[in-house]
Design a protein around this motif. Structure first.
Motif, PDB file in Angstrom:
ATOM      1  N   GLU A   1      34.790  50.093  56.817  1.00  0.00           N
ATOM      2  CA  GLU A   1      34.342  48.711  56.974  1.00  0.00           C
ATOM      3  C   GLU A   1      35.128  47.716  56.131  1.00  0.00           C
ATOM      4  O   GLU A   1      35.548  46.687  56.606  1.00  0.00           O
ATOM      5  CB  GLU A   1      32.853  48.605  56.652  1.00  0.00           C
ATOM      6  N   ASP A   2      35.316  47.986  54.853  1.00  0.00           N
ATOM      7  CA  ASP A   2      35.963  47.020  53.975  1.00  0.00           C
ATOM      8  C   ASP A   2      37.115  47.702  53.247  1.00  0.00           C
ATOM      9  O   ASP A   2      36.929  48.375  52.246  1.00  0.00           O
ATOM     10  CB  ASP A   2      34.955  46.466  52.973  1.00  0.00           C
ATOM     11  N   LEU A   3      38.311  47.526  53.763  1.00  0.00           N
ATOM     12  CA  LEU A   3      39.482  48.156  53.168  1.00  0.00           C
ATOM     13  C   LEU A   3      40.254  47.220  52.245  1.00  0.00           C
ATOM     14  O   LEU A   3      41.104  47.659  51.492  1.00  0.00           O
ATOM     15  CB  LEU A   3      40.417  48.663  54.274  1.00  0.00           C
ATOM     16  N   ILE A   4      39.955  45.919  52.280  1.00  0.00           N
ATOM     17  CA  ILE A   4      40.742  44.959  51.501  1.00  0.00           C
ATOM     18  C   ILE A   4      40.158  44.747  50.109  1.00  0.00           C
ATOM     19  O   ILE A   4      40.897  44.657  49.131  1.00  0.00           O
ATOM     20  CB  ILE A   4      40.847  43.630  52.268  1.00  0.00           C
ATOM     21  N   THR A   5      38.841  44.697  49.970  1.00  0.00           N
ATOM     22  CA  THR A   5      38.227  44.386  48.689  1.00  0.00           C
ATOM     23  C   THR A   5      38.595  45.384  47.583  1.00  0.00           C
ATOM     24  O   THR A   5      38.927  44.953  46.484  1.00  0.00           O
ATOM     25  CB  THR A   5      36.704  44.296  48.835  1.00  0.00           C
ATOM     26  N   PRO A   6      38.570  46.700  47.803  1.00  0.00           N
ATOM     27  CA  PRO A   6      38.953  47.602  46.717  1.00  0.00           C
ATOM     28  C   PRO A   6      40.398  47.406  46.252  1.00  0.00           C
ATOM     29  O   PRO A   6      40.686  47.540  45.066  1.00  0.00           O
ATOM     30  CB  PRO A   6      38.761  48.993  47.306  1.00  0.00           C
ATOM     31  N   ALA A   7      41.286  47.053  47.155  1.00  0.00           N
ATOM     32  CA  ALA A   7      42.669  46.818  46.762  1.00  0.00           C
ATOM     33  C   ALA A   7      42.814  45.522  45.977  1.00  0.00           C
ATOM     34  O   ALA A   7      43.666  45.416  45.087  1.00  0.00           O
ATOM     35  CB  ALA A   7      43.567  46.784  47.997  1.00  0.00           C
ATOM     36  N   MET A   8      41.999  44.523  46.271  1.00  0.00           N
ATOM     37  CA  MET A   8      42.077  43.239  45.572  1.00  0.00           C
ATOM     38  C   MET A   8      41.352  43.280  44.227  1.00  0.00           C
ATOM     39  O   MET A   8      41.626  42.467  43.354  1.00  0.00           O
ATOM     40  CB  MET A   8      41.485  42.129  46.442  1.00  0.00           C
ATOM     41  N   ARG A   9      40.448  44.219  44.051  1.00  0.00           N
ATOM     42  CA  ARG A   9      39.665  44.297  42.819  1.00  0.00           C
ATOM     43  C   ARG A   9      40.552  44.564  41.599  1.00  0.00           C
ATOM     44  O   ARG A   9      40.257  44.109  40.501  1.00  0.00           O
ATOM     45  CB  ARG A   9      38.624  45.399  42.953  1.00  0.00           C
ATOM     46  N   ILE A  10      41.645  45.284  41.774  1.00  0.00           N
ATOM     47  CA  ILE A  10      42.528  45.593  40.660  1.00  0.00           C
ATOM     48  C   ILE A  10      43.238  44.338  40.143  1.00  0.00           C
ATOM     49  O   ILE A  10      43.641  44.275  38.985  1.00  0.00           O
ATOM     50  CB  ILE A  10      43.544  46.686  41.059  1.00  0.00           C
ATOM     51  N   LEU A  11      43.362  43.319  40.973  1.00  0.00           N
ATOM     52  CA  LEU A  11      44.063  42.101  40.581  1.00  0.00           C
ATOM     53  C   LEU A  11      43.185  41.124  39.809  1.00  0.00           C
ATOM     54  O   LEU A  11      43.697  40.187  39.196  1.00  0.00           O
ATOM     55  CB  LEU A  11      44.632  41.412  41.822  1.00  0.00           C
ATOM     56  N   GLN A  12      41.884  41.313  39.829  1.00  0.00           N
ATOM     57  CA  GLN A  12      40.970  40.397  39.153  1.00  0.00           C
ATOM     58  C   GLN A  12      40.850  40.778  37.679  1.00  0.00           C
ATOM     59  O   GLN A  12      40.919  41.946  37.303  1.00  0.00           O
ATOM     60  CB  GLN A  12      39.603  40.438  39.807  1.00  0.00           C
ATOM     61  N   ASP A  13      40.655  39.767  36.840  1.00  0.00           N
ATOM     62  CA  ASP A  13      40.468  39.994  35.414  1.00  0.00           C
ATOM     63  C   ASP A  13      39.067  40.537  35.156  1.00  0.00           C
ATOM     64  O   ASP A  13      38.107  40.161  35.822  1.00  0.00           O
ATOM     65  CB  ASP A  13      40.642  38.702  34.631  1.00  0.00           C
ATOM     66  N   ASP A  14      38.975  41.387  34.162  1.00  0.00           N
ATOM     67  CA  ASP A  14      37.665  41.882  33.748  1.00  0.00           C
ATOM     68  C   ASP A  14      36.935  40.788  32.978  1.00  0.00           C
ATOM     69  O   ASP A  14      37.541  39.995  32.256  1.00  0.00           O
ATOM     70  CB  ASP A  14      37.812  43.094  32.837  1.00  0.00           C
ATOM     71  N   GLN A  15      35.636  40.758  33.115  1.00  0.00           N
ATOM     72  CA  GLN A  15      34.848  39.791  32.360  1.00  0.00           C
ATOM     73  C   GLN A  15      34.557  40.363  30.983  1.00  0.00           C
ATOM     74  O   GLN A  15      34.112  41.494  30.850  1.00  0.00           O
ATOM     75  CB  GLN A  15      33.548  39.488  33.087  1.00  0.00           C
ATOM     76  N   LYS A  16      34.785  39.583  29.984  1.00  0.00           N
ATOM     77  CA  LYS A  16      34.511  40.005  28.616  1.00  0.00           C
ATOM     78  C   LYS A  16      33.077  39.627  28.288  1.00  0.00           C
ATOM     79  O   LYS A  16      32.694  38.479  28.377  1.00  0.00           O
ATOM     80  CB  LYS A  16      35.472  39.328  27.655  1.00  0.00           C
ATOM     81  N   THR A  17      32.275  40.590  27.893  1.00  0.00           N
ATOM     82  CA  THR A  17      30.867  40.318  27.593  1.00  0.00           C
ATOM     83  C   THR A  17      30.605  40.196  26.107  1.00  0.00           C
ATOM     84  O   THR A  17      29.788  39.399  25.698  1.00  0.00           O
ATOM     85  CB  THR A  17      29.978  41.417  28.191  1.00  0.00           C
ATOM     86  N   ASN A  18      31.281  40.974  25.311  1.00  0.00           N
ATOM     87  CA  ASN A  18      31.033  40.952  23.857  1.00  0.00           C
ATOM     88  C   ASN A  18      32.234  40.348  23.138  1.00  0.00           C
ATOM     89  O   ASN A  18      33.317  40.893  23.177  1.00  0.00           O
ATOM     90  CB  ASN A  18      30.785  42.357  23.336  1.00  0.00           C
ATOM     91  N   LYS A  19      31.997  39.249  22.480  1.00  0.00           N
ATOM     92  CA  LYS A  19      33.045  38.635  21.652  1.00  0.00           C
ATOM     93  C   LYS A  19      32.583  38.678  20.209  1.00  0.00           C
ATOM     94  O   LYS A  19      31.586  38.082  19.853  1.00  0.00           O
ATOM     95  CB  LYS A  19      33.314  37.195  22.079  1.00  0.00           C
ATOM     96  N   LEU A  20      33.319  39.394  19.405  1.00  0.00           N
ATOM     97  CA  LEU A  20      32.949  39.494  17.988  1.00  0.00           C
ATOM     98  C   LEU A  20      33.846  38.680  17.124  1.00  0.00           C
ATOM     99  O   LEU A  20      34.913  38.451  17.182  1.00  0.00           O
ATOM    100  CB  LEU A  20      32.972  40.954  17.528  1.00  0.00           C
TER     101      LEU A  20
END
Length: 51
Positions: free
Chosen positions: A32-51
């Motif tokens: 069904e969705d072959l494009i989203t997993p390939a594009m996920r690697i290009l997105q930045d990770d969200q930083k949750t903990n900033k110390l």
């Protein structure tokens, strides 16, 4: 000549197996969705903990 009958039978058996696997993957939503997993690697990770 007998090997030809064996090879034709094996190739038909394998082809039918691949068709069955393909139809199963379509019915269960694997294709069904072959494009989203390939594009996920290009997105930045969200930083949750900033110390």
């Amino acid at each position: 000549m007998e090997i030809m009958y064996l090879m034709i039978g094996l190739s038909l058996f394998m082809a039918i197996g691949f068709v069955i696997a393909f139809v199963w993957s379509i019915k269960t939503g694997q294709q069904e969705d072959l494009i989203t997993p390939a594009m996920r690697i290009l997105q930045d990770d969200q930083k949750t903990n900033k110390l």
